[in-house]
Write a protein that holds these residues in place. Structure first.
Motif, mmCIF file in Angstrom:
data_model
loop_
_atom_site.group_PDB
_atom_site.id
_atom_site.type_symbol
_atom_site.label_atom_id
_atom_site.label_comp_id
_atom_site.label_asym_id
_atom_site.label_seq_id
_atom_site.Cartn_x
_atom_site.Cartn_y
_atom_site.Cartn_z
ATOM 1 N N GLY A 1 7.768 18.062 2.302
ATOM 2 C CA GLY A 1 8.248 17.850 1.161
ATOM 3 C C GLY A 1 9.168 16.872 1.154
ATOM 4 N N VAL A 2 9.217 15.714 1.803
ATOM 5 C CA VAL A 2 9.487 14.975 1.183
ATOM 6 C C VAL A 2 8.615 13.728 0.382
ATOM 7 C CG1 VAL A 2 10.615 12.614 2.294
ATOM 8 C CG2 VAL A 2 10.704 14.607 3.926
ATOM 9 N N ASP A 3 9.580 13.232 -0.675
ATOM 10 C CA ASP A 3 9.106 12.530 -1.662
ATOM 11 C C ASP A 3 8.343 10.831 -0.701
ATOM 12 O OD1 ASP A 3 8.683 10.962 -3.691
ATOM 13 O OD2 ASP A 3 10.331 11.364 -4.651
ATOM 14 N N ILE A 4 7.293 10.624 -0.958
ATOM 15 C CA ILE A 4 6.499 9.413 -0.437
ATOM 16 C C ILE A 4 8.003 8.242 -1.077
ATOM 17 C CG2 ILE A 4 5.163 8.957 -2.454
ATOM 18 C CD1 ILE A 4 2.889 8.306 0.232
ATOM 19 N N ASN A 5 8.028 7.921 -2.148
ATOM 20 C CA ASN A 5 9.297 6.739 -2.790
ATOM 21 C C ASN A 5 10.084 6.814 -1.606
ATOM 22 O OD1 ASN A 5 7.219 6.242 -5.116
ATOM 23 N ND2 ASN A 5 8.125 8.223 -5.601
ATOM 24 N N ASN A 6 10.921 7.935 -1.232
ATOM 25 C CA ASN A 6 11.607 8.174 0.098
ATOM 26 C C ASN A 6 11.566 7.725 1.488
ATOM 27 O OD1 ASN A 6 12.992 10.621 -1.780
ATOM 28 N ND2 ASN A 6 14.352 8.734 -2.034
ATOM 29 N N ILE A 7 10.510 7.229 1.540
ATOM 30 C CA ILE A 7 9.751 6.859 2.951
ATOM 31 C C ILE A 7 10.008 5.584 2.474
ATOM 32 C CG2 ILE A 7 8.083 7.440 5.161
ATOM 33 C CD1 ILE A 7 7.643 9.532 3.496
ATOM 34 N N LYS A 8 10.888 4.770 3.609
ATOM 35 C CA LYS A 8 10.841 3.478 4.137
ATOM 36 C C LYS A 8 9.977 2.572 4.749
ATOM 37 C CE LYS A 8 12.621 3.686 0.236
ATOM 38 N NZ LYS A 8 13.589 4.163 -1.137
ATOM 39 N N LEU A 9 10.115 1.576 4.695
ATOM 40 C CA LEU A 9 9.416 0.501 6.343
ATOM 41 C C LEU A 9 9.995 -0.942 6.265
ATOM 42 C CD1 LEU A 9 5.890 0.436 6.984
ATOM 43 C CD2 LEU A 9 7.000 1.908 7.520
ATOM 44 N N CYS A 10 10.978 -1.363 7.455
ATOM 45 C CA CYS A 10 11.895 -2.251 7.313
ATOM 46 C C CYS A 10 11.066 -2.697 8.268
ATOM 47 C CB CYS A 10 13.532 -2.033 7.628
ATOM 48 S SG CYS A 10 13.806 -1.393 8.358
ATOM 49 N N ASN A 11 11.365 -4.583 8.817
ATOM 50 C CA ASN A 11 10.833 -5.467 9.596
ATOM 51 C C ASN A 11 9.811 -5.154 9.835
ATOM 52 O OD1 ASN A 11 12.027 -7.128 11.808
ATOM 53 N ND2 ASN A 11 11.869 -5.557 13.012
ATOM 54 N N VAL A 12 8.789 -5.207 8.914
ATOM 55 C CA VAL A 12 6.971 -5.535 9.075
ATOM 56 C C VAL A 12 6.910 -7.104 9.212
ATOM 57 C CG1 VAL A 12 5.233 -5.132 7.881
ATOM 58 C CG2 VAL A 12 7.314 -3.907 7.416
ATOM 59 N N LYS B 1 3.534 3.559 -8.673
ATOM 60 C CA LYS B 1 4.604 4.231 -8.297
ATOM 61 C C LYS B 1 5.176 4.996 -7.135
ATOM 62 C CE LYS B 1 6.486 5.254 -12.252
ATOM 63 N NZ LYS B 1 6.069 6.715 -13.998
ATOM 64 N N ASN B 2 3.914 5.850 -6.516
ATOM 65 C CA ASN B 2 4.304 6.683 -5.867
ATOM 66 C C ASN B 2 3.684 6.105 -4.453
ATOM 67 O OD1 ASN B 2 6.109 9.045 -7.530
ATOM 68 N ND2 ASN B 2 3.668 9.515 -8.084
ATOM 69 N N ALA B 3 4.751 5.488 -3.466
ATOM 70 C CA ALA B 3 4.618 4.936 -2.497
ATOM 71 C C ALA B 3 5.120 4.409 -1.241
ATOM 72 C CB ALA B 3 4.199 3.157 -3.148
ATOM 73 N N VAL B 4 5.027 4.811 -0.266
ATOM 74 C CA VAL B 4 5.627 4.077 0.837
ATOM 75 C C VAL B 4 6.385 2.685 0.370
ATOM 76 C CG1 VAL B 4 5.976 3.753 3.298
ATOM 77 C CG2 VAL B 4 5.097 5.786 2.675
ATOM 78 N N ASN B 5 7.238 2.366 0.732
ATOM 79 C CA ASN B 5 7.421 0.950 0.282
ATOM 80 C C ASN B 5 8.633 0.235 1.884
ATOM 81 O OD1 ASN B 5 7.518 0.195 -2.778
ATOM 82 N ND2 ASN B 5 8.545 2.502 -2.913
ATOM 83 N N ILE B 6 8.685 -1.590 1.609
ATOM 84 C CA ILE B 6 8.946 -1.982 2.242
ATOM 85 C C ILE B 6 9.987 -2.508 2.023
ATOM 86 C CG2 ILE B 6 8.868 -3.822 3.623
ATOM 87 C CD1 ILE B 6 5.640 -3.400 3.743
ATOM 88 N N ILE B 7 11.766 -2.882 2.655
ATOM 89 C CA ILE B 7 12.786 -2.668 2.358
ATOM 90 C C ILE B 7 13.046 -3.610 3.465
ATOM 91 C CG2 ILE B 7 13.497 -0.705 1.090
ATOM 92 C CD1 ILE B 7 15.262 0.092 3.487
#
Ligand code: SF4
Length: 787
Positions: A180-191, A296-302
């Motif tokens: 149930g985690v919202d995909i917009n709360n999932i982040k990748l970093c150091n890509v 809009k609804n996606a994993v984002n890189i931060i």
């Protein structure tokens, strides 16, 4: 936190990557606040000065500076102080010059803007001494709100291979989504760059949306390349008209590229010199990337640094490898550590310590964090980050893989493991699980037949014209599908390699070398100035310049044996064919020497080769390797009515190391290597017009004439055979036009004898999956026996 942070009538200074979210949050509040949002760089620029395109242009023009070097100077101008070092003196000189010419920008409204306003700086891991000093000097008492450092514990996951690491990340993401985690709360970093391709491919296979930037520069796109070529000889309006007509502007990516080019051209409207404009355009385009379409609804890189991560976010810190994280600064900036010490700005080791602390604090402050690293990719080996021991992090190894996340990926893994078993006898421990769970038996079964395209629609897409050249027909005849991918779909982005640049430079200089008032050094300088070579390439160019000087001297010696008094260089020839649309065949002849006598034109064609010269013309019968015969056709059909061919040759102008012949000097051997390779007319009287030394030629390799005529090893052809060769070329060109207009693009690589010449040097085997039954077998010809 937001309530503590904001107040009315303030300036909130925060990193760009946080701006959007904070603005969104502020605008969702009930109350209206008067807040000016700025980044720290924007604030410091406003308090000091900044520069724009005019400053860049000024340095390039005045000092003949490289674009990147000009930017290094401009970015360091804020450290301009006199009498500290030669470099800071130079910066001061440049700064004064720019001030005198009104080329630095000072923000006249900044005092008014900050007057009576509270300034808060938020979200930065650290603020440099230089920036703090500027704030102090300007009497700005900004409130710096430090990040709240927490103390979460984390584990680190180790993976043998980068793909295993990504697989783990994807499986965890799927678990999170299922919980149930919202995909917009999932982040990748150091890509980092080694992840980009695998991440894009695997996220797609797992059907998980990811917003990731395209790493290709706009400069490498076909449109940009085309536009730059056309702009060289046309004005901007004509160029843009041509490009917008040629490319489909309803395709978003095409439109985006053209818009970006227009934006750059608009910024530099004041540049009058076309060569400088094109130079700047190339540089700016190489730094711009294709548009990222944000879903809009996606994993984002931060970014991990200069960022505040919410406790609802689930962050994957990937590539936790040495060198990747933390970033290592070395003493290799424009200003050295010694100069930085005197300027009271951070030296490289201080920056390293700040960077390390920032990363440690960020890691400790993220609640939901997965840290992963790999030991290898297909191209490199990696070590874990030193932060693991510094932070005393627990490393988990040998993580068991579950194969219940992507059927598609499982099938791919199964095929990979079966390949390894069959080819190398490697029996992977997971092979049994994957094999027993397989959905079908598709291993090594596929249908690669090209199903064809609609002929009418294809013809419509040609916009009333089809242009063919020697190389496009060569491609078509080697394999029609290869032509379709390369010339119709244009799937390969053209990026000029150093070897290609050498070819272009040599051809360019040679096209002017035998004209009056030629000045070698000046011409070489003119031609190479448009290139941006690395130090290594510069080094080679210096050596190659002397090679080219030698080549020109040798050709001048060869010219002493020749009575052909006229010449054409880099001559473009167009031949129009009959058809329902405009059909044009074109070619560029490197060098054409000729003489007009008794209503006839006696001619010789020479093509310079920097690569391997292919002198075998036996495949001309199949429309392959017919470059020299094509030039004969162009000369006879497109240039001269009564042409008589004396010879047609390749000249290898760049040779590899020479196998030493003790009987000859090094110079003699080099001259020998510059002899022409090709065919001469078998009539001595005509041959002598081009080569007085034809009895034992100083100009053409292996050309010798004795009492019994030309020696058997001399490459000579009768007039009739040359004319027949030209007829064959003409038929091959006509057939290629007909077949292409009929949209015949089958996968049909040609094998002549034992050689699959269709697929040689073809880049598309990953697309066509060629099978043995696709190959078309052709008889091998020798000694031009078809003439
Ligand atoms: S690899 Fe061979 S079969 Fe495939 S497109 Fe290239 S030439 Fe054609």
């Amino acid at each position: 936190m937001l309530n503590e942070l904001i107040e009315n009538n303030m300036i909130l200074v925060l990193p760009n990557n946080m701006k959007e979210n904070v603005i969104k949050e502020v605008s969702s509040l009930d109350k209206i606040y008067n807040i000016k949002f700025m980044s720290l760089k924007e604030l410091i620029d406003s308090l000091t000065f900044t520069y724009d395109e005019r400053s860049i242009y000024y340095l390039i023009k005045k000092y003949d500076m490289n674009y990147d070097v000009a930017n290094i100077y401009l970015n360091n101008l804020k450290y301009a102080v006199n009498n500290l070092s030669d470099k800071t003196n130079k910066l001061t000189k440049i700064k004064n010059e720019l001030i005198e010419n009104n080329l630095l920008i000072y923000d006249k409204n900044i005092d008014k803007l900050i007057d009576n306003k509270k300034i808060k700086i938020y979200g930065y891991d650290y603020i440099s001494k230089f920036d703090l000093d500027i704030l102090k000097k300007k009497g700005i008492n900004a409130q710096i709100i430090n990040k709240n450092v927490l103390d979460f514990n984390h584990e680190v996951y180790e993976f043998e291979d980068i793909k295993d690491e990504i697989y783990f990340i994807l499986s965890k993401i799927i678990d999170l989504l299922n919980n149930g985690v919202d995909i917009n709360n999932i982040k990748l970093c150091n890509v980092t760059s080694e992840y980009e391709n695998d991440i894009k491919r695997m996220f797609k296979m797992f059907n998980i949306n990811l917003n990731i930037k395209d790493n290709k520069s706009i400069k490498s796109s076909l449109i940009a390349k085309d536009l730059i070529d056309i702009l060289e000889n046309n004005n901007i309006d004509e160029t843009l008209d041509f490009i917008t007509n040629k490319y489909d502007m309803t395709i978003l990516s095409n439109k985006y590229i053209v818009d970006e080019i227009i934006k750059i051209l608009n910024k530099y409207t004041f540049v009058k010199e076309k060569n400088i404009l094109i130079y700047i355009l190339k540089n700016e385009l190489s730094k711009k990337h294709l548009k990222e379409i944000k879903r809009k609804n996606a994993v984002n890189i931060i970014d991990l640094k200069d960022n505040i991560i919410s406790e609802n976010d689930y962050v994957f810190l990937i590539g936790f490898n040495m060198g990747n994280i933390p970033k290592i600064y070395k003493d290799e900036d424009y200003l050295s550590d010694i100069e930085k010490e005197k300027l009271n700005i951070e030296k490289s080791y201080e920056k390293n310590s700040l960077e390390k602390n920032a990363i440690i604090n960020s890691i400790k402050s993220i609640k939901n964090l997965f840290i992963t690293y790999k030991l290898k990719t297909n191209f490199d080996s990696y070590m874990p980050s030193l932060l693991i021991s510094d932070m005393n992090l627990n490393v988990i190894k040998d993580i068991e893989k579950k194969y219940n996340y992507s059927k598609k990926y499982n099938e791919l893994l199964l095929s990979e493991k079966l390949d390894n078993l069959i080819k190398f006898g490697e029996n992977d421990k997971d092979l049994g699980i994957l094999y027993s769970n397989r959905l079908n038996d598709n291993y090594l079964k596929y249908d690669n037949k090209f199903k064809g395209i609609n002929k009418e629609k294809f013809n419509d897409s040609l916009n009333g014209k089809l242009l063919l050249s020697y190389s496009s027909i060569d491609n078509y005849n080697r394999c029609a599908f290869r032509y379709y991918l390369n010339n119709i779909l244009k799937i390969t982005e053209f990026e000029e390699t150093f070897a290609q640049s050498i070819g272009t430079i040599f051809h360019d200089v040679l096209s002017k070398a035998f004209k009056e008032n030629f000045d070698f050094d000046l011409e070489f300088e003119n031609v190479t100035k448009a290139y941006d070579f690395s130090n290594k390439e510069e080094f080679f160019m210096k050596k190659l310049k002397e090679e080219l000087r030698f080549i020109i001297d040798t050709i001048n010696k060869q010219n002493n044996f020749n009575s052909l008094d006229k010449s054409l260089y880099e001559n473009k020839v167009y031949i129009n064919k009959e058809g329902n649309i405009k059909l044009t065949f074109m070619g560029i002849i490197d060098k054409l020497l000729y003489k007009e006598e008794n209503n006839k034109t006696y001619l010789v064609i020479i093509d310079y080769k920097t690569g391997f010269p292919h002198t075998n013309l036996n495949n001309t019968i199949y429309g392959i390797d017919m470059q020299l015969p094509v030039y004969l056709y162009l000369a006879k059909e497109g240039l001269f009515k009564n042409a008589e061919v004396i010879g047609f040759y390749l000249q290898k102008i760049l040779n590899n190391e020479i196998v030493r012949d003790p009987k000859k000097t090094y110079e003699q051997q080099k001259e020998e290597n510059l002899k022409l390779l090709g065919y001469t007319i078998d009539e001595p009287e005509l041959a002598s017009k081009f080569d007085f030394s034809y009895t034992d030629s100083e100009v053409v390799k292996s050309l010798k004439f004795g009492q019994n005529g030309f020696y058997a090893y001399s490459k000579v052809l009768s007039k009739e055979k040359i004319n027949k060769l030209i007829e064959i070329v003409k038929d091959n060109i006509d057939n290629a036009f007909d077949n292409i207009l009929d949209a015949k693009f089958d996968i049909n690589p040609k094998r002549v004898g034992k050689d699959n010449i269709g697929c040689s040097f073809c880049k598309y085997s990953d697309i066509c999956f060629m099978k043995e039954e696709d190959v078309v077998l052709l008889d091998e010809h020798n000694n031009l026996d078809f003439l």
